[in-house]
Every structure is written in structure tokens, then in C-alpha cells.
Motif scaffolding. Structure first.
Motif, mmCIF file in Angstrom:
data_model
loop_
_atom_site.group_PDB
_atom_site.id
_atom_site.type_symbol
_atom_site.label_atom_id
_atom_site.label_comp_id
_atom_site.label_asym_id
_atom_site.label_seq_id
_atom_site.Cartn_x
_atom_site.Cartn_y
_atom_site.Cartn_z
ATOM 1 N N VAL A 7 37.927 68.910 33.551
ATOM 2 C CA VAL A 7 38.158 70.208 32.905
ATOM 3 C C VAL A 7 38.336 70.020 31.406
ATOM 4 O O VAL A 7 37.778 70.776 30.589
ATOM 5 N N ARG A 8 39.099 68.989 31.013
ATOM 6 C CA ARG A 8 39.297 68.719 29.591
ATOM 7 C C ARG A 8 37.971 68.367 28.905
ATOM 8 O O ARG A 8 37.735 68.756 27.750
ATOM 9 N N ILE A 9 37.124 67.637 29.596
ATOM 10 C CA ILE A 9 35.821 67.277 29.017
ATOM 11 C C ILE A 9 34.971 68.529 28.805
ATOM 12 O O ILE A 9 34.333 68.687 27.754
ATOM 13 N N TYR A 10 34.963 69.429 29.787
ATOM 14 C CA TYR A 10 34.231 70.693 29.632
ATOM 15 C C TYR A 10 34.756 71.462 28.422
ATOM 16 O O TYR A 10 33.981 72.027 27.649
ATOM 17 N N GLN A 11 36.074 71.472 28.264
ATOM 18 C CA GLN A 11 36.690 72.270 27.198
ATOM 19 C C GLN A 11 36.475 71.668 25.812
ATOM 20 O O GLN A 11 36.354 72.396 24.825
ATOM 21 N N GLN A 12 36.433 70.336 25.721
ATOM 22 C CA GLN A 12 36.425 69.678 24.417
ATOM 23 C C GLN A 12 35.138 68.917 24.116
ATOM 24 O O GLN A 12 35.098 68.112 23.187
ATOM 25 N N ALA A 13 34.091 69.170 24.877
ATOM 26 C CA ALA A 13 32.809 68.517 24.601
ATOM 27 C C ALA A 13 32.283 68.957 23.237
ATOM 28 O O ALA A 13 32.532 70.089 22.789
ATOM 29 N N PRO A 14 31.552 68.092 22.537
ATOM 30 C CA PRO A 14 30.986 68.487 21.240
ATOM 31 C C PRO A 14 30.123 69.735 21.392
ATOM 32 O O PRO A 14 29.261 69.778 22.270
ATOM 33 N N PRO A 15 30.357 70.770 20.598
ATOM 34 C CA PRO A 15 29.585 72.018 20.754
ATOM 35 C C PRO A 15 28.116 71.810 20.400
ATOM 36 O O PRO A 15 27.784 71.095 19.446
ATOM 37 N N ILE A 16 27.244 72.404 21.189
ATOM 38 C CA ILE A 16 25.812 72.365 20.891
ATOM 39 C C ILE A 16 25.496 73.563 20.001
ATOM 40 O O ILE A 16 25.577 74.716 20.437
ATOM 41 N N ALA A 17 25.164 73.285 18.777
ATOM 42 C CA ALA A 17 24.943 74.356 17.805
ATOM 43 C C ALA A 17 23.685 75.156 18.134
ATOM 44 O O ALA A 17 22.700 74.613 18.642
ATOM 45 N N GLU A 18 23.737 76.436 17.823
ATOM 46 C CA GLU A 18 22.548 77.276 17.956
ATOM 47 C C GLU A 18 21.528 76.928 16.876
ATOM 48 O O GLU A 18 20.329 76.898 17.128
ATOM 49 N N GLN A 19 22.023 76.670 15.682
ATOM 50 C CA GLN A 19 21.124 76.334 14.580
ATOM 51 C C GLN A 19 21.871 75.507 13.538
ATOM 52 O O GLN A 19 23.095 75.455 13.530
ATOM 53 N N VAL A 20 21.080 74.857 12.687
ATOM 54 C CA VAL A 20 21.631 74.080 11.574
ATOM 55 C C VAL A 20 21.000 74.616 10.299
ATOM 56 O O VAL A 20 19.766 74.699 10.189
ATOM 57 N N VAL A 21 21.842 75.001 9.329
ATOM 58 C CA VAL A 21 21.345 75.560 8.072
ATOM 59 C C VAL A 21 22.011 74.839 6.910
ATOM 60 O O VAL A 21 23.072 74.230 7.051
ATOM 61 N N ILE B 298 17.261 74.432 8.983
ATOM 62 C CA ILE B 298 16.714 73.102 9.261
ATOM 63 C C ILE B 298 16.410 72.943 10.746
ATOM 64 O O ILE B 298 15.361 72.420 11.131
ATOM 65 N N VAL B 299 17.314 73.418 11.575
ATOM 66 C CA VAL B 299 17.121 73.383 13.027
ATOM 67 C C VAL B 299 17.228 74.813 13.540
ATOM 68 O O VAL B 299 18.314 75.390 13.548
ATOM 69 N N PRO B 300 16.115 75.406 13.960
ATOM 70 C CA PRO B 300 16.149 76.793 14.447
ATOM 71 C C PRO B 300 16.932 76.925 15.747
ATOM 72 O O PRO B 300 17.234 75.934 16.417
ATOM 73 N N ALA B 301 17.225 78.153 16.093
ATOM 74 C CA ALA B 301 17.997 78.443 17.299
ATOM 75 C C ALA B 301 17.307 77.868 18.535
ATOM 76 O O ALA B 301 16.109 78.068 18.743
ATOM 77 N N GLY B 302 18.074 77.143 19.348
ATOM 78 C CA GLY B 302 17.573 76.620 20.616
ATOM 79 C C GLY B 302 16.888 75.275 20.545
ATOM 80 O O GLY B 302 16.601 74.669 21.585
ATOM 81 N N ASP B 303 16.619 74.781 19.329
ATOM 82 C CA ASP B 303 15.856 73.535 19.220
ATOM 83 C C ASP B 303 16.633 72.316 19.729
ATOM 84 O O ASP B 303 16.025 71.366 20.235
ATOM 85 N N ILE B 304 17.940 72.307 19.596
ATOM 86 C CA ILE B 304 18.715 71.152 20.066
ATOM 87 C C ILE B 304 18.634 71.044 21.590
ATOM 88 O O ILE B 304 18.376 69.962 22.145
ATOM 89 N N SER B 305 18.819 72.166 22.278
ATOM 90 C CA SER B 305 18.727 72.160 23.744
ATOM 91 C C SER B 305 17.314 71.840 24.206
ATOM 92 O O SER B 305 17.114 71.086 25.170
ATOM 93 N N THR B 306 16.321 72.404 23.526
ATOM 94 C CA THR B 306 14.929 72.099 23.877
ATOM 95 C C THR B 306 14.624 70.633 23.631
ATOM 96 O O THR B 306 13.938 69.980 24.425
ATOM 97 N N ALA C 135 13.955 65.397 17.469
ATOM 98 C CA ALA C 135 14.750 64.938 16.329
ATOM 99 C C ALA C 135 16.008 65.786 16.169
ATOM 100 O O ALA C 135 17.075 65.272 15.788
ATOM 101 N N ALA C 136 15.913 67.070 16.474
ATOM 102 C CA ALA C 136 17.085 67.945 16.385
ATOM 103 C C ALA C 136 18.164 67.508 17.372
ATOM 104 O O ALA C 136 19.362 67.519 17.051
ATOM 105 N N PHE C 137 17.744 67.113 18.566
ATOM 106 C CA PHE C 137 18.710 66.637 19.563
ATOM 107 C C PHE C 137 19.370 65.336 19.114
ATOM 108 O O PHE C 137 20.595 65.162 19.239
ATOM 109 N N ILE C 138 18.583 64.412 18.567
ATOM 110 C CA ILE C 138 19.145 63.147 18.097
ATOM 111 C C ILE C 138 20.077 63.395 16.909
ATOM 112 O O ILE C 138 21.142 62.770 16.797
ATOM 113 N N PHE C 139 19.691 64.332 16.024
ATOM 114 C CA PHE C 139 20.573 64.705 14.914
ATOM 115 C C PHE C 139 21.916 65.193 15.452
ATOM 116 O O PHE C 139 22.984 64.834 14.938
ATOM 117 N N TRP C 140 21.868 66.023 16.489
ATOM 118 C CA TRP C 140 23.109 66.555 17.067
ATOM 119 C C TRP C 140 23.973 65.425 17.619
ATOM 120 O O TRP C 140 25.204 65.413 17.426
#
Length: 737
Positions: A24-38, A45-53, A181-186
Motif C-alpha cells: 500500500v505504501r509503495i502504491y501511495q509513494q511511487a514516483p508519479p508518472i507525469a502527463e507531460q514535460v515542459v 518536450i514530452v507530450p501528454a501520454g508519451d511516458i506511458s506509451t 526516450a521519454a520513458f527512460i528520461f522519466w
């Protein structure tokens, strides 16, 4: 027995409550996956959804079988997290240096370098994630670094890189490459950005990167010391326990002749023979893949001049090598369970043979289908909408596509049903074998159900959460309940030969399972120190993984007891080699799981060693040395029980036994361990990125050490071939007889 069962139930219940709470703690405190990077000036620089894709693209190309992320994965290519981070940092330092001092960073004075490095640490470690908008904001210089890294990765994955064993067109589409590359950046961002209101990164300052002050945390140092103290205290406690036990004679009233001499195999037991031949076929195939994978480390685009990377890339070969290892070991154990079931109860349930044959067909579909799907995924022959279900999951040891994971779970449940049907009549008798059969059934049910943890990993699951569930499979399923199953099976087989009393065997197995699982369940967390998890993982994982090692220190008792059993009567010598493989299990439990495991388990050790060749030292010695040797021992025991009167050619199996054990030890100590220790030095001295870089791994010394594997591998391979010839010989002679 009642006290033993209460202790067993308490350990299971408390341990899973703790493991669930940490989840539960891991779910709560996992690094957030950003929607975008500007950037600060508004450039996306990273459009919405590119990290998950990008994560799904990484999975489809082989994921952890192509380098590693956060230290988990294969060892020839770099760790992409550390590689991206270091390249980004060097670019920024040079960019600032040229604009402010008119020279590269390396040409500056120490005072000037320190000034820029302090600024770099401040910029990189500052958390600029906005939870409301899901946006990470970065300085424009980081955007330029992103484009520079993207150009480098385009060259690596589109043109191929032999020193990384990456084949040409691993990623063909430029858009997909940018998403990758967006995923590796994340993953790099999480490893270099402080958690909110904290001074350590999401990955607890891993990897070691001096340029931004990524170094072991105070918690890592403290809990390393605590884990060592716990280990020593545990060893002392176990020594006291062994000394205080009332000594009972190991051998009871051993019968004058083999109790199985006049037994006849049932139709379902005979049907397991094809499982054992499948085990040998998969073992040969895994060996072949291992040879290819090892050679890719010195010749990254071929095999002795043959350009096999065009058809069998490293990522495919390594996927199959790791996956087939799990498959053949599991098949051996499942077949042994199916063979033992009717022997326990003396009853052949109706349609049992049909069930055994149906299960065999299902296993073939899973094995062959998943292997084909992984190859099609990596070679870009599957459409995007089928990759997740029929291709490659991207996660080491659970590489199967989701469809095949579900199919495997169904097959395991079918196996448990067949086991239950066979054992149920014996349980209903409520005699002295009930305790050992109850634990046998519990461990079988756990094996059947715990693979279901793999289904908790979805297409876009946060990597920290995915790692939590993956290690449920790898540690709890393979290293946990398989260990309990192994203890029960060995004890029962000796009891079946009347070398041990069922009462003694039942008490010993419940007690052993309780001791092992008291550290083994929560000890799962030692794999997750630096995987985007909170620091409570580090504290619990370090302490309980130390407790895992404690019972392994005393496996010498187990080995010596097994040797004495093999010498009990002249007829027992017919079972000498199955028993000797059980002795090898005890030896490798101490060396592979105990010594080599604890070598990398303490937090500070793993901080520098994670994902280096010290990991396959532990993996080879523990997975094959313990579970592989046990699978072979069970195979030989069942074959002996099928035909107790058949004379074996002991010289062949003797050669096989010693070749495999000597070869495995040589493989580990002459090559993998020296390479891993030299990498550890490089990691401590210069940074983790350097220990995994081609600049270090392709030096003459490292290449020579890699070639040294050929000596041990050749001896090991000869042992496997001898085993196959031996089983073929006794099977053919048994059929003629």
C-alpha cells in the motif's frame, strides 16, 4: 504438532499483513508518472501520454532483457537509467562551461568545476512536479540535453550497437523512439529528483552518481549494519536451537529390501514420463541459449562470425534462456508431484491420466506459444494492439504476454486439482502422514495461486508497483513456496522408502517451512530497495533477508543426513544419485543462496552491486544449483521408482553429476564473480554508469574474464548432455524390459 502449526500459521499471517501494508505504501509513494514535460519557457518536450506509451515500447522490444532500468534486467547493455542520467549531466555541465568559461568542463579548474557541479545538483535534484497538472517543468538546458540523448539513442537502437548486443532496428519508428526516450528520461528523473519535502531521491539516491551527490543514504548504512547484527544473532539462535534439540536416531527400522520393489506404476504415473523428457529437451535448449547469450558479451552481433543477431537477437536469446529455466524446473517439479500423488494414497482417481495429458498439452501451448510471441514482438511482427497480450511483457522472469500468463495460471490450477484428487483419500485417513500431506497440499496450492501476482502488472502499471508484484512471483513463487514444496517432497520420498518415519518427517517439514518463511516472505522486499519505493522497504527488506540466510548456514546438517541415508542399506544405493542431487541442493543452498546471496543483499552492497555480474553469480548458483539440481533429483527418483529393478549405468550419471557441479562452480568463480567484483570497484570509484559502460566492459581484461566462462560452461554442458544420454538409456532399456 499443534504448536508447530500455530507457529506456521502465525508466520504466514503476520508476514503477509506486513508485505501487504508495504505494498500500500509503495502504491501511495511511487514516483508519479507525469502527463507531460515542459520547459520554463513553455516548450513541450514530452507530450501528454508519451511516458506511458514509451513504457509499452520498452516492454515490446524486450524490456529488461535489453539492458536494465533501475538496475533490474540484463547485463551486456547499459543500465538506461544511469546511462541517460550521466549523459544528461555531462551535457549540461559542458553547456554551462562553454557559455560561461569558453571551455569544456574537463578543462576548467577544480574551483570552477565545483561551482558548476553545485549548481547542477541544485537544479537536477529539485522536484518541479506539479501534482494538479501532472507536469514536470525543466530548465531549457535539460531540454537540449534531452535532444542530445535522443540522438545518441537513435543511433544505438536504429543502427545497432554490437558492444551492447543491440541489433539494428531494435526500434524502427522515430516517433516510437522518442516515446521510448521519454520513458527512460522519466526513470532517470525519478532517480535524480528528491521526494517532496525530503533530501533523497525517489530511488533512495540510486544510482551512484557523484556529479549530483547521489550516494548511499544514512538509512542504507544503518540498516546494513543492523542486517549483519541480525544475521549473527540468528545464526547464534539457530546454533542454540540445534544444540538444545533432543537427538533422535536418524535411521529407524530400515527395511531389508526396497519398499518400492514390487510396486507398479499407475497409468497417470507412466504418463508423466513425457514431462521428464520435455524437461530434458528444455534443459538442452536453455543450455544452447545460455551459450549464445554468454557469447554475445564478447561478440555482440554474431556467434563466431555467424550473423545470428538478424534472426536471434540477444534480447530474444536471453528471454528464452531465463524463461526456459523457469519452465523446465517447474515442469520437473509438477511432474514429480503428479507422480507422487497416487503413490501417497494408493488410489488412481478416475480420469487422472486424462488430466495429466491435458495439462501436458496446455504446458506445451504456454511454452511454445509464449516463446513465439516474444520473438514476434521483438522482431516487430506483431501489431501494436496485440503486443501486451501475445508478445513480450518486458519484465524479467515473467516475460510472457498476458494471454500466456493467464493460460499458465489456469494450467497451474489444473495441476493443483489433479494433486488434490490424488492425495485426498490419504488425507481422509487421518493417520501419521496427515501433517506432511497437509503441508504438501498447502505448498502445492501456493505454487498454483501465487503466479497470479503476475496478472497484477498491467500495460501501464507504474514501474515501482510492477516491480513489487514481479518480485512476488520471482521471490515468493520461485524462492518461497517452491522451497517449501521441495522440503516436503524430499522428506516424503525418504519416508516413502521407510528411511524416515512419517511423524518425524511431518514435524521436521512444518518446522523447516516456518523457519524459512519467517524471513522469506518479508525478505522479498530486499529486491526493492532502489525501485522507487519508500525507505521502510529498505529497513524491513534488509533485516528479514538476513533472516533468510540463517537456516542456510546449517544445511550442512541436511547434506550429511542425506549422505547417511544413502548408506543405510545396500538396496538404498539404488537411490544414491537422486540422493546425491539432493545433497547438491543443500550445498548450493549454502553457497548460491546463502553466501552469494548475502554478498549482494545488504543495502550498501546492493547500492553499488545491483545489476552487475555479481547478480548472475547468485542467480546461476541459486536457481540452477538449488532448484535445478532438485528438479533433476526428483526426475531421477521418479524414474527409479517407475522401474526399481532396472540396473543403472552409474558411471554415466556420476560423470553428469560431477560435471554439472564442477562446471557451475567454475563458471561462477572464474568469470562471473571476478567480472562482478571489478564492476563493483568501478561503481564505487567512478559511478554506476561507468561499471555498466562499454568503455569499461570492453577492456582487454574484462573480455578475457568473459572468455574464461568457456572453461566452466564446457564442463557444465558435458554434464547436461551426459544426463540426457543417461535418461535415454534407462528409458529405452526400461521399455524393452
Amino acid at each position: 504438532m499443534k504448536r508447530y502449526w500455530i507457529g506456521f500459521a502465525a508466520v504466514i499471517s503476520i508476514s503477509f499483513v506486513v508485505l501487504g501494508w508495504v505494498g500500500v505504501r509503495i502504491y501511495q509513494q511511487a514516483p508519479p508518472i507525469a502527463e507531460q514535460v515542459v520547459t520554463t519557457d513553455g516548450v513541450v518536450i514530452v507530450p501528454a501520454g508519451d511516458i506511458s506509451t514509451g513504457q509499452t515500447i520498452w516492454q515490446a522490444m524486450g524490456g529488461m532483457e535489453v539492458g536494465s532500468v533501475w538496475g533490474h534486467g540484463s547485463y551486456v547493455a547499459p543500465d538506461w537509467t544511469a546511462d541517460w542520467l550521466h549523459r544528461e549531466l555531462v551535457f549540461i555541465l559542458n553547456d554551462w562551461s562553454r557559455s560561461e568559461f569558453g571551455a569544456s568542463y574537463d578543462e576548467l579548474t577544480r574551483e570552477q568545476q565545483a561551482q558548476l557541479q553545485a549548481r547542477l545538483e541544485s537544479v537536477i535534484r529539485k522536484n518541479t512536479y506539479d501534482a494538479e497538472t501532472g507536469t514536470i517543468t525543466i530548465d531549457p538546458v535539460r531540454a537540449r540535453a534531452f535532444e542530445s540523448n535522443l540522438a545518441h539513442y537513435a543511433d544505438v537502437f536504429m543502427n545497432g550497437r554490437p558492444e551492447y548486443a543491440i541489433h539494428k532496428n531494435s526500434i524502427k519508428d522515430p516517433e516510437k523512439l522518442r516515446q521510448f526516450a521519454a520513458f527512460i528520461f522519466w526513470s532517470s528523473w525519478a532517480a535524480s529528483t528528491n521526494r517532496p519535502d525530503d533530501d533523497i531521491t525517489y530511488t533512495s539516491n540510486w544510482p551512484h552518481e557523484p556529479l549530483i551527490g547521489n550516494r548511499p543514504t544514512g538509512e542504507a548504512v544503518v540498516w546494513t549494519g543492523v542486517s549483519i547484527i541480525v544475521l549473527l544473532a540468528g545464526i547464534g539462535g539457530m546454533a542454540w536451537f540445534y544444540a538444545s534439540r533432543k537427538e533422535e536416531p536418524l535411521l529407524g527400522d530400515v527395511p531389508a529390501s526396497d519398499p518400492l520393489m514390487n510396486s507398479a506404476s499407475t497409468p497417470s504415473q507412466l504418463a508423466t514420463l513425457k514431462y521428464f523428457w520435455t524437461v530434458l529437451g528444455l534443459l538442452l535448449l536453455q543450455m544452447a541459449m545460455g551459450i549464445i547469450v554468454a557469447h554475445y558479451g564478447v561478440e555482440g552481433d554474431g556467434f563466431y562470425g555467424i550473423p545470428i543477431s538478424d534472426y536471434l537477437p540477444y534480447s530474444v536469446a536471453r528471454t528464452w534462456h531465463t524463461q526456459i529455466g523457469i519452465f523446465w524446473i517447474a515442469t520437473a517439479w509438477l511432474a514429480a508431484g503428479l507422480f507422487i500423488g497416487p503413490a501417497v494414497s494408493g488410489v488412481e482417481p478416475k480420469f487422472q491420466r486424462l488430466g495429466v495429458n491435458v495439462l501436458f498439452g496446455a504446458l506445451l501451448v504456454v511454452v511454445l506459444g509464449s516463446m513465439a510471441g516474444e520473438w514476434l514482438s521483438i522482431m516487430h511482427y506483431l501489431p501494436d494492439n496485440m503486443l501486451f497480450f501475445f508478445g513480450h511483457s518486458g519484465y524479467e522472469y515473467i516475460d510472457l504476454g498476458k494471454f500466456f500468463q493467464i493460460a499458465l495460471l489456469i494450467g497451474l490450477i489444473l495441476w493443483f486439482v489433479l494433486m488434490f484428487r490424488a492425495i485426498r483419500p490419504a488425507l481422509q485417513r487421518k493417520d501419521e502422514q496427515k501433517p506432511i500431506l497437509t503441508l504438501f497440499l498447502i505448498s502445492s496450492g501456493a505454487i498454483a495461486s501465487f503466479y497470479g501476482a503476475a496478472l497484477m502488472v498491467g500495460k501501464h502499471t507504474n514501474l515501482a508497483v510492477a516491480e513489487y508484484w514481479r518480485w512476488w512471483v520471482v521471490h515468493l513463487w520461485v524462492e518461497g513456496f517452491f522451497e517449501v514444496f521441495a522440503t516436503v517432497v524430499i522428506a516424503f520420498l525418504f519416508a516413502r522408502l521407510k528411511l524416515l518415519s512419517l511423524k518425524t518427517a511431518g514435524e521436521a517439514t512444518v518446522l523447516s517451512a516456518t523457519i524459512f518463511l519467517s524471513g522469506g516472505i518479508i525478505g522479498t522486499l530486499h529486491h526493492l530497495y532502489f525501485s522507487g519505493t519508500p525507505t521502510v522497504v529498505l529497513a524491513l527488506g534488509s533485516v528479514f533477508s538476513a533472516l533468510e540466510v540463517v537456516p542456510l548456514v546449517f544445511v550442512g546438517y541436511e547434506a550429511w543426513e542425506n549422505i547417511k541415508l544413502s548408506r543405510a542399506k545396500e538396496w538404498v544405493r539404488n537411490y544414491q544419485w537422486p540422493i546425491y542431487f539432493f545433497v547438491a541442493v543443500a550445498f548450493w543452498n549454502l553457497v548460491g543462496a546463502g553466501l552469494f546471496g548475502f554478498m549482494i543483499n545488504p543495502p550498501v552492497a546492493l547500492y553499488y552491486m545491483q545489476g552487475l555480474n555479481t547478480t548472475p553469480v547468485h542467480a546461476h548458483a541459486a536457481l540452477f544449483g538449488v532448484y535445478g539440481m532438485l528438479g533433476i533429483g526428483l526426475l531421477l527418483f521418479c524414474l527409479r521408482a517407475m522401474n526399481p529393478t532396472l540396473n543403472w549405468n552409474n558411471s554415466t550419471i556420476q560423470f553428469s553429476f560431477w560435471s554439472m557441479n564442477i562446471g557451475l562452480m567454475a563458471m561462477v568463480t572464474l568469470s562471473l564473480l571476478p567480472v562482478g567484483l571489478m564492476q563493483t570497484w568501478a561503481s564505487v570509484e567512478y559511478g554506476y554508469w561507468y561499471a555498466r559502460s562499454a568503455e569499461f566492459l570492453q577492456t582487454d581484461v574484462m573480455i578475457t574474464l568473459r572468455w574464461m566462462r568457456a572453461f566452466g560452461d564446457t564442463i557444465f554442458a558435458a554434464g547436461i548432455v551426459a544426463l540426457v544420454l543417461f535418461v535415454g538409456q534407462i528409458t529405452f532399456r526400461g521399455m524393452k524390459k
